[in-house]
Design a protein around this motif. Structure first.
Motif, mmCIF file in Angstrom:
data_model
loop_
_atom_site.group_PDB
_atom_site.id
_atom_site.type_symbol
_atom_site.label_atom_id
_atom_site.label_comp_id
_atom_site.label_asym_id
_atom_site.label_seq_id
_atom_site.Cartn_x
_atom_site.Cartn_y
_atom_site.Cartn_z
ATOM 1 N N ALA A 91 56.029 -0.633 59.406
ATOM 2 C CA ALA A 91 54.778 -1.256 60.156
ATOM 3 C C ALA A 91 55.132 -2.072 60.564
ATOM 4 C CB ALA A 91 53.729 -0.612 59.499
ATOM 5 N N ILE A 92 55.800 -3.527 60.086
ATOM 6 C CA ILE A 92 56.289 -4.400 60.235
ATOM 7 C C ILE A 92 57.825 -4.515 59.920
ATOM 8 C CG2 ILE A 92 55.988 -7.019 59.147
ATOM 9 C CD1 ILE A 92 54.137 -6.697 57.169
ATOM 10 N N PRO A 93 57.743 -5.683 62.132
ATOM 11 C CA PRO A 93 59.665 -5.094 62.652
ATOM 12 C C PRO A 93 59.834 -6.361 62.177
ATOM 13 C CG PRO A 93 57.488 -5.326 64.390
ATOM 14 C CD PRO A 93 56.684 -5.496 62.944
ATOM 15 N N SER A 94 59.230 -7.233 61.134
ATOM 16 C CA SER A 94 60.773 -8.612 60.360
ATOM 17 C C SER A 94 61.001 -7.637 59.514
ATOM 18 C CB SER A 94 59.259 -9.569 60.302
ATOM 19 O OG SER A 94 58.385 -9.130 59.777
ATOM 20 N N LEU A 95 60.344 -7.344 58.678
ATOM 21 C CA LEU A 95 60.504 -6.895 57.218
ATOM 22 C C LEU A 95 61.323 -5.495 57.692
ATOM 23 C CD1 LEU A 95 57.358 -6.047 55.144
ATOM 24 C CD2 LEU A 95 58.968 -7.593 54.673
ATOM 25 N N GLU A 96 61.897 -4.533 58.710
ATOM 26 C CA GLU A 96 62.605 -3.108 58.686
ATOM 27 C C GLU A 96 63.235 -4.283 59.410
ATOM 28 O OE1 GLU A 96 62.690 0.412 62.167
ATOM 29 O OE2 GLU A 96 61.043 -1.241 62.513
ATOM 30 N N ALA A 97 63.505 -5.105 59.866
ATOM 31 C CA ALA A 97 64.828 -5.984 59.846
ATOM 32 C C ALA A 97 65.452 -6.660 59.005
ATOM 33 C CB ALA A 97 64.757 -6.987 61.103
ATOM 34 N N MET A 98 64.778 -6.777 58.373
ATOM 35 C CA MET A 98 65.222 -7.396 56.779
ATOM 36 C C MET A 98 65.819 -6.560 56.296
ATOM 37 S SD MET A 98 63.309 -9.474 53.617
ATOM 38 C CE MET A 98 62.428 -10.733 55.174
ATOM 39 N N LYS A 100 67.540 -4.477 56.866
ATOM 40 C CA LYS A 100 68.671 -4.141 57.907
ATOM 41 C C LYS A 100 69.474 -4.736 57.538
ATOM 42 C CE LYS A 100 66.663 -0.739 61.252
ATOM 43 N NZ LYS A 100 66.870 -0.594 62.591
ATOM 44 N N GLU A 101 69.754 -6.667 57.262
ATOM 45 C CA GLU A 101 70.887 -7.102 56.439
ATOM 46 C C GLU A 101 71.404 -6.958 55.845
ATOM 47 O OE1 GLU A 101 68.840 -10.749 56.262
ATOM 48 O OE2 GLU A 101 67.592 -10.446 58.082
ATOM 49 N N PRO A 102 72.413 -7.363 55.534
ATOM 50 C CA PRO A 102 73.645 -6.832 54.560
ATOM 51 C C PRO A 102 72.998 -7.246 52.907
ATOM 52 C CG PRO A 102 74.342 -8.415 56.241
ATOM 53 C CD PRO A 102 72.798 -8.197 56.819
ATOM 54 N N ASP A 103 72.395 -8.477 52.811
ATOM 55 C CA ASP A 103 71.727 -8.656 51.742
ATOM 56 C C ASP A 103 70.211 -8.260 51.873
ATOM 57 O OD1 ASP A 103 71.414 -10.561 53.587
ATOM 58 O OD2 ASP A 103 70.883 -12.196 51.585
ATOM 59 N N GLY A 104 69.431 -7.289 52.845
ATOM 60 C CA GLY A 104 68.093 -6.821 52.374
ATOM 61 C C GLY A 104 67.786 -6.347 51.687
ATOM 62 N N GLN A 105 69.020 -5.702 51.429
ATOM 63 C CA GLN A 105 67.569 -4.564 50.008
ATOM 64 C C GLN A 105 67.819 -5.213 48.974
ATOM 65 O OE1 GLN A 105 66.797 -1.741 50.202
ATOM 66 N NE2 GLN A 105 67.495 -1.543 52.827
#
Length: 431
Positions: A91-98, A100-105
């Motif tokens: 629902a939140i684009p910023s969390l979705e982008a986070m 997908k980052e290398p250390d996002g998970q």
């Protein structure tokens, strides 16, 4: 499966991982047996024998909730936190982008821990008031009562966070599937009540209900059939043929071989059932916490009774949530457009379909069909025992869920060990 464990035990690295995992499971079961201070566990027996939604939470904690131990909350807070965070990532684009980052998970996992801690705190406070209303506390007033409340609430919260840490340690230093193995241990330990169930059925049969002489062998046959059905459906997969075009790189000709894209029928495993059970149990759990008098609050009492796991409304909502979470999990795991683009970049194609959108549309249609069949399989295993229990009057409502958890985790653990052994046997080729 037993052959896999025997082969893994012969490898020193895997043997250490197995022993470490076993040690964590022993610590977990010890925590499920250590009661929190100032609580008389025997006063809670009646509350957990009424067949309310706390029965499910008690199963997920391996009986620790009914005994009021430090691991009473089990993995439920972290599971609920995972549901919330994953829905927020969509629902939140910023969390979705986070994500997908290398250390996002790792960041998402850290957020999940904090959310899980908050949920554990709320559940600890609610369970404290339940224990208090049942008259199971030694101190309820004055400074002693405040100190008693703080100790109990903090013990429950810290226990839930420690369980999360134990699961992560199994993922890091053990054989993986940490939280799933903890749930596995809880469910298996809860099966210790099987003896009392069998003796209860024989007692009822001897007391003038001869149909239970027929029900008992029927349940054994059904249990074996369900196990075989779960194994077959869990291992089933749809293989999409992939053909790679020939190309010349320098003086070498590469490609030209055929392979396949495996799409498992039950790609999400047992998680949709666990998530659906955790979510649909929330209203019933709140009702148990509030312990409302039907005469004083008839509307709210009727609302909370609707979510009793023997009601028709509960069965319908439970089934719909299983379907929803199964599609949700598959959507997160598989992106048909990305798969089609990767095939085109590697000169791969599906015979009969042009690269690009036609390929992604075909994969999408295939995924939808497989996901629907897998969701119906999960729903059947989870819902049919509830219906059978309502018809026969036997307490087998959680049998399908627990059996699916045990078989699913056992198969996943076997596959993890196979992966470890494959990496070891091909270590020279990999590097």
């Amino acid at each position: 499966m037993f052959q896999t464990f025997r082969n893994a035990w012969k490898i020193p690295e895997l043997r250490n991982r197995l022993l470490f995992t076993l040690a964590i499971l022993v610590v977990y079961r010890l925590g499920c047996a250590i009661p929190v201070p100032f609580v008389t566990g025997s006063a809670l027996t009646q509350m957990f024998s009424n067949g309310n939604m706390l029965t499910y939470l008690d199963m997920m904690s391996g009986g620790a909730l009914s005994r009021c131990t430090i691991f009473a909350l089990g993995v439920t807070p972290y599971i609920n936190a995972s549901i919330i965070v994953q829905l927020l990532c969509v629902a939140i684009p910023s969390l979705e982008a986070m994500a997908k980052e290398p250390d996002g998970q790792q960041k998402i996992q850290q957020i999940t821990r904090y959310v899980g801690g908050g949920i554990a705190l709320v559940m600890s406070i609610g369970y404290y008031f339940v224990v208090r209303s049942m008259g199971a506390l030694k101190y309820t007033s004055g400074a002693a009562g405040i100190f008693c409340a703080l100790v109990i609430i903090l013990s429950f919260t810290a226990g839930a966070q420690l369980i999360t840490w134990c699961g992560e340690q199994i993922d890091d230093k053990g054989i993986g599937n940490g939280l799933s193995l903890l749930i596995f241990a809880s469910v298996v330990s809860h099966w210790s009540s099987l003896y009392s169930t069998v003796t209860g059925m024989l007692t009822r049969a001897a007391a003038g209900e001869p149909q239970f002489y027929f029900y008992l062998p029927l349940l054994v046959v059904l249990a074996l059939a369900v196990i075989v059905f779960i194994v077959i459906m869990t291992n089933a997969e749809r293989r999409i043929t992939i053909q790679y075009a020939k190309r010349v790189v320098g003086r070498k000709q590469m490609g030209g071989q055929n392979t396949y894209l495996p799409l498992k029928l039950n790609m999400s495993g047992v998680m949709p059932i666990i998530f659906a059970s955790a979510l649909v149990s929330i209203p019933g759990t709140i009702g148990s916490f509030l312990n409302l008098d039907p005469a004083e609050h008839p509307i709210w009492s009727a609302f909370f009774n609707t979510f009793n796991y023997t009601s028709f409304a509960y069965i319908v909502i439970y089934l719909l949530l299983i379907l929803l979470f199964n599609f949700f999990y598959v959507t997160i795991q598989y992106n048909p457009v990305e798969i089609a683009n990767n095939l085109r970049r590697n000169n791969g194609s599906i015979p009969g379909f042009r690269p690009g959108k036609p390929t992604s549309d075909f994969i999408t249609r295939t995924l939808n069909k497989i996901t629907m069949v897998g969701a119906l399989f999960l729903a059947a295993v989870a819902v049919l025992p509830i219906i059978l229990g309502n018809l026969t009057g036997m307490s087998i409502q959680l049998g399908g869920t627990s059996m699916l958890i045990v078989v699913g985790v056992a198969l996943d653990t076997t596959r993890s060990l196979d992966s470890f052994m494959m990496m070891r046997n091909h270590k020279g080729f990999l590097g």
